[in-house]
Design an enzyme around this catalytic site. Structure first.
Site, mmCIF file in Angstrom:
data_model
loop_
_atom_site.group_PDB
_atom_site.id
_atom_site.type_symbol
_atom_site.label_atom_id
_atom_site.label_comp_id
_atom_site.label_asym_id
_atom_site.label_seq_id
_atom_site.Cartn_x
_atom_site.Cartn_y
_atom_site.Cartn_z
ATOM 1 N N SER A 16 0.835 -1.200 0.000
ATOM 2 C CA SER A 16 0.000 0.000 0.000
ATOM 3 C C SER A 16 0.875 1.258 0.000
ATOM 4 O O SER A 16 1.673 1.452 -0.905
ATOM 5 C CB SER A 16 -0.966 -0.046 1.182
ATOM 6 O OG SER A 16 -1.954 0.949 1.074
ATOM 7 N N ASP A 35 -8.255 -3.024 -7.310
ATOM 8 C CA ASP A 35 -7.761 -2.869 -5.949
ATOM 9 C C ASP A 35 -8.864 -2.294 -5.059
ATOM 10 O O ASP A 35 -9.427 -1.228 -5.331
ATOM 11 C CB ASP A 35 -6.553 -1.937 -5.959
ATOM 12 C CG ASP A 35 -5.935 -1.770 -4.586
ATOM 13 O OD1 ASP A 35 -4.926 -2.434 -4.318
ATOM 14 O OD2 ASP A 35 -6.481 -0.990 -3.787
ATOM 15 N N HIS A 45 -6.561 -5.960 -1.380
ATOM 16 C CA HIS A 45 -5.526 -4.939 -1.262
ATOM 17 C C HIS A 45 -4.391 -5.509 -0.421
ATOM 18 O O HIS A 45 -4.592 -5.865 0.738
ATOM 19 C CB HIS A 45 -6.113 -3.690 -0.598
ATOM 20 C CG HIS A 45 -5.167 -2.533 -0.493
ATOM 21 N ND1 HIS A 45 -4.694 -1.858 -1.600
ATOM 22 C CD2 HIS A 45 -4.624 -1.912 0.592
ATOM 23 C CE1 HIS A 45 -3.906 -0.875 -1.205
ATOM 24 N NE2 HIS A 45 -3.834 -0.894 0.120
#
Length: 386
Positions: free
Chosen positions: A170, A266, A333
């Site tokens: 991330s 995502d 994610h």
């Protein structure tokens, strides 16, 4: 492939009984004197598990994720949490997935020195503002933190690395892109250095109301944290600094080999870039954002449009053999630091290849890997995809 299949079967059998292991925290106390501190002024921190055997001189540095803060109010909230202060961080962190020390869970990197760097600056380790407002006590020093942590690791043996990887999830994945060439510069030319970005390829797409929400957000992050001078000059020399927070504008100029692991759907980007709360005041997307299987045909069509934008942005990566990509159609994610998605019998696969094998083959130059899945829901997807 037979060996990999056997490892996958073994991983499935013991996956539920093996949830990784805990590694104690290390505080970089001497960083404070350099002004390399978290948002609240506390020292940066990481968790380090030493390598062994053939991997004793190999290093994998994983950067934690945790989004960003774009104003004083938001950063003040982070300052009082583990995302802005080492005082609030847990004393032990779980190592699993790409951080596992067992071959059956992490075939190529299990015996490496594995480091998990805690994220505590709110700008993907790019900020550098000298002044500190005494009323807020906010320190925007992420770039200094990155440098101080790397110096500490070099002193602990990373300077002797034969192989090295910078990776992250991330916001940490974005860090691994923005700092990739900086990381490469820490080592001699004969050290094999590459970078992986897991769910870090954030795209500059308009939201469902037609607003450029994420572009304005990144512009504010970069301005608040004073990030411009620590973003790639190859980008800031031609674009405004806020646009240089988007990988699509910097990845093509990165000289170090780079591998992108991302979903074209995502879940964070769908929920925060395509459909942020302000763009959906009536909550029409509430159920869909939680579970893609509940999306209406119209919502799925909108998400297919986002996928097209994502793939267009991915073209900025280039098609050199030094580039790798694993772009699937999962609605999730981050995958590398979760065992189930990194390497197990339920891991996402492209061309019959799980993420761990694709990354390992690419890193060791056994074979290139640049695969993009067909649009959702063209293929049966494992439960780990949702």
């Amino acid at each position: 492939m037979g060996q990999w299949f056997n490892l996958l079967v073994c991983a499935l059998i013991v996956l539920k009984a093996q949830a990784g292991f805990n590694v104690s925290i290390t505080y970089v106390e001497n960083a404070v004197a350099k002004g390399a501190v978290c948002l609240d002024g506390s020292p940066p921190a990481y968790h380090f598990d030493k390598g062994f055997g053939a991997g004793i001189n190999n290093w994998l540095v994983h950067i934690d994720g945790g989004a960003w803060c774009n104003n004083v109010e938001d950063c003040s909230k982070r300052r009082d949490s583990s995302y802005g202060s080492s005082k609030h961080m847990v004393k032990e962190a779980n190592f699993t997935g790409i951080l596992s020390n067992e071959q059956k869970f992490n075939p190529d990197f299990y015996d490496w020195n594995r480091v998990r760097v805690r994220y505590c600056d709110g700008a993907s380790f790019t900020g550098d503002v000298e002044a500190v407002n005494p009323e807020t006590n906010l320190h925007f020093r992420g770039a200094r933190v990155f440098e101080a942590v790397m110096e500490d690791l070099l002193a602990k043996g990373m300077k002797n690395a034969q192989n090295a990887i910078l990776t992250g999830c991330s916001a940490g994945g974005l860090t691994s892109i923005l700092h990739c060439d900086n990381f490469r510069a820490l080592f001699p030319v004969d050290t094999r250095v590459k970078c992986f970005a897991d769910a870090g390829y954030f795209v500059n797409a308009k939201d469902v109301s037609g607003e450029s929400h994420i572009e304005e957000f990144y512009k504010q992050v970069v301005a608040l944290h004073g990030s411009a001078k620590h973003l790639p000059a190859s980008c800031t020399s031609r674009l405004s600094p806020g646009l240089c927070f988007f990988p699509e504008n910097v990845a093509g100029q990165i000289k170090t080999p780079l591998f992108i692991i991302n979903s074209a759907y995502d879940s964070w980007q769908i929920s925060n870039i395509l459909v942020p709360e302000d763009a959906d005041p009536k909550g029409a997307w509430s159920s869909c954002k939680v579970d893609i299987k509940t999306c209406s045909s119209t919502q799925l069509q909108t998400m297919q449009g986002f996928r097209v934008q994502f793939l267009n942005a991915l073209a900025g990566l280039g098609n050199s053999s030094s580039r790798g990509m694993f772009v699937d159609s999962c609605y999730t994610h981050c995958r590398t630091d979760y065992q189930e998605t990194w390497f197990s019998a339920d891991s996402p696969v492209l061309d019959k290849t799980p993420i761990a094998k694709a990354v390992g083959d690419w890193y060791y130059d056994r074979s290139p890997f640049q695969k993009i899945d067909c649009p959702y829901p063209c293929n049966p997807l494992p439960e780990s995809c949702f």
